[in-house]
Motif scaffolding. Structure first.
Motif, mmCIF file in Angstrom:
data_model
loop_
_atom_site.group_PDB
_atom_site.id
_atom_site.type_symbol
_atom_site.label_atom_id
_atom_site.label_comp_id
_atom_site.label_asym_id
_atom_site.label_seq_id
_atom_site.Cartn_x
_atom_site.Cartn_y
_atom_site.Cartn_z
ATOM 1 N N UNK A 137 15.386 53.769 74.594
ATOM 2 C CA UNK A 137 16.224 54.024 75.768
ATOM 3 C C UNK A 137 15.968 52.981 76.849
ATOM 4 N N UNK A 138 14.691 52.640 77.063
ATOM 5 C CA UNK A 138 14.369 51.623 78.068
ATOM 6 C C UNK A 138 14.972 50.275 77.683
ATOM 7 N N UNK A 139 14.904 49.971 76.386
ATOM 8 C CA UNK A 139 15.420 48.666 75.937
ATOM 9 C C UNK A 139 16.931 48.593 76.104
ATOM 10 N N UNK A 140 17.635 49.673 75.754
ATOM 11 C CA UNK A 140 19.100 49.669 75.899
ATOM 12 C C UNK A 140 19.484 49.569 77.376
ATOM 13 N N UNK A 141 18.792 50.311 78.230
ATOM 14 C CA UNK A 141 19.075 50.225 79.667
ATOM 15 C C UNK A 141 18.872 48.800 80.170
ATOM 16 N N UNK A 142 17.811 48.169 79.684
ATOM 17 C CA UNK A 142 17.496 46.806 80.096
ATOM 18 C C UNK A 142 18.604 45.842 79.669
ATOM 19 N N UNK A 143 19.095 46.013 78.445
ATOM 20 C CA UNK A 143 20.176 45.151 77.945
ATOM 21 C C UNK A 143 21.431 45.361 78.789
ATOM 22 N N UNK A 144 21.768 46.621 79.049
ATOM 23 C CA UNK A 144 22.990 46.906 79.806
ATOM 24 C C UNK A 144 22.883 46.432 81.251
ATOM 25 N N UNK A 145 21.653 46.448 81.797
ATOM 26 C CA UNK A 145 21.464 46.083 83.197
ATOM 27 C C UNK A 145 21.851 44.629 83.460
ATOM 28 N N UNK B 143 26.117 43.868 69.486
ATOM 29 C CA UNK B 143 25.458 42.953 70.416
ATOM 30 C C UNK B 143 24.286 43.651 71.119
ATOM 31 N N UNK B 144 24.498 44.903 71.502
ATOM 32 C CA UNK B 144 23.417 45.661 72.135
ATOM 33 C C UNK B 144 22.241 45.782 71.160
ATOM 34 N N UNK B 145 22.557 46.103 69.896
ATOM 35 C CA UNK B 145 21.506 46.262 68.881
ATOM 36 C C UNK B 145 20.734 44.951 68.707
ATOM 37 N N UNK B 146 21.475 43.849 68.652
ATOM 38 C CA UNK B 146 20.825 42.545 68.483
ATOM 39 C C UNK B 146 19.840 42.282 69.636
ATOM 40 N N UNK B 147 20.270 42.560 70.848
ATOM 41 C CA UNK B 147 19.404 42.302 72.009
ATOM 42 C C UNK B 147 18.251 43.300 72.092
ATOM 43 N N UNK B 148 18.494 44.538 71.669
ATOM 44 C CA UNK B 148 17.413 45.533 71.668
ATOM 45 C C UNK B 148 16.320 45.099 70.692
ATOM 46 N N UNK B 149 16.738 44.526 69.556
ATOM 47 C CA UNK B 149 15.761 44.102 68.540
ATOM 48 C C UNK B 149 14.932 42.912 69.007
ATOM 49 N N UNK B 150 15.415 42.201 70.024
ATOM 50 C CA UNK B 150 14.593 41.131 70.598
ATOM 51 C C UNK B 150 13.495 41.720 71.477
ATOM 52 N N UNK B 151 13.681 42.976 71.888
ATOM 53 C CA UNK B 151 12.717 43.616 72.798
ATOM 54 C C UNK B 151 11.751 44.535 72.072
ATOM 55 N N UNK B 152 12.256 45.280 71.093
ATOM 56 C CA UNK B 152 11.362 46.132 70.315
ATOM 57 C C UNK B 152 11.586 45.852 68.839
#
Ligand SMILES: [Zn+2]
Ligand SMILES: [Zn+2]
Ligand SMILES: [Zn+2]
Length: 142
Positions: free
Chosen positions: A19-27, A36-45
């Protein structure tokens, strides 16, 4: 801008890394497709399934922390800007999306003369046109 943990707690949501990672991507802004969200989330976790990202987006949207839009002919997109009833302009050429503030600010911003007995709570307004890039491309083709 409040941190993700604070945002989640303020809406009664448990704080989790996805949840934190998705919020961070959307922010970071924009109107992002789930891929695209999934791709960026995977860069974080390390590992998160697409289904997990869908689940997170569903929870965030229900809590008013993200907004789902789905312009005709486009896959669903998500954004952090929620709750202000803003509208969108979509490019017919490339699908680019930009925000347009609602003149009224709260839904529904258009009142039908006859609502057929419905209790109307939203008017879905989408503007369509050509973005600057596509306008330039069109002129170049002429
Ligand atoms: Zn365009
Ligand atoms: Zn938007
Ligand atoms: Zn409006």
């Amino acid at each position: 801008m409040p941190g993700g943990e604070e945002l989640l707690r303020s809406r009664g949501l448990r704080v989790t890394r996805p949840r934190l990672a998705v919020l961070d991507v959307l922010a970071a802004g924009g109107h992002l497709e789930v891929d695209e969200i999934t791709r960026q989330v995977r860069q974080r976790i390390d590992s998160v399934s697409t289904q997990a990202v869908y689940d997170v987006l569903g929870a965030l949207s229900r809590a008013g922390l993200s907004r789902r839009i789905e312009p005709a002919g486009s896959p669903a997109r998500y954004e952090a800007r929620a709750g202000d009833n803003h509208h969108h302009v979509v490019c017919r050429g490339c699908g680019e999306i930009a925000d347009i503030d609602c003149a009224v600010g709260s839904a529904p911003c258009l009142d039908p003369d006859i609502a057929h007995g419905f209790e109307v709570d939203e008017a879905e307004v989408t503007f369509w046109g050509l973005c600057p890039t596509c306008q330039a491309r069109r002129s170049a083709d002429d």
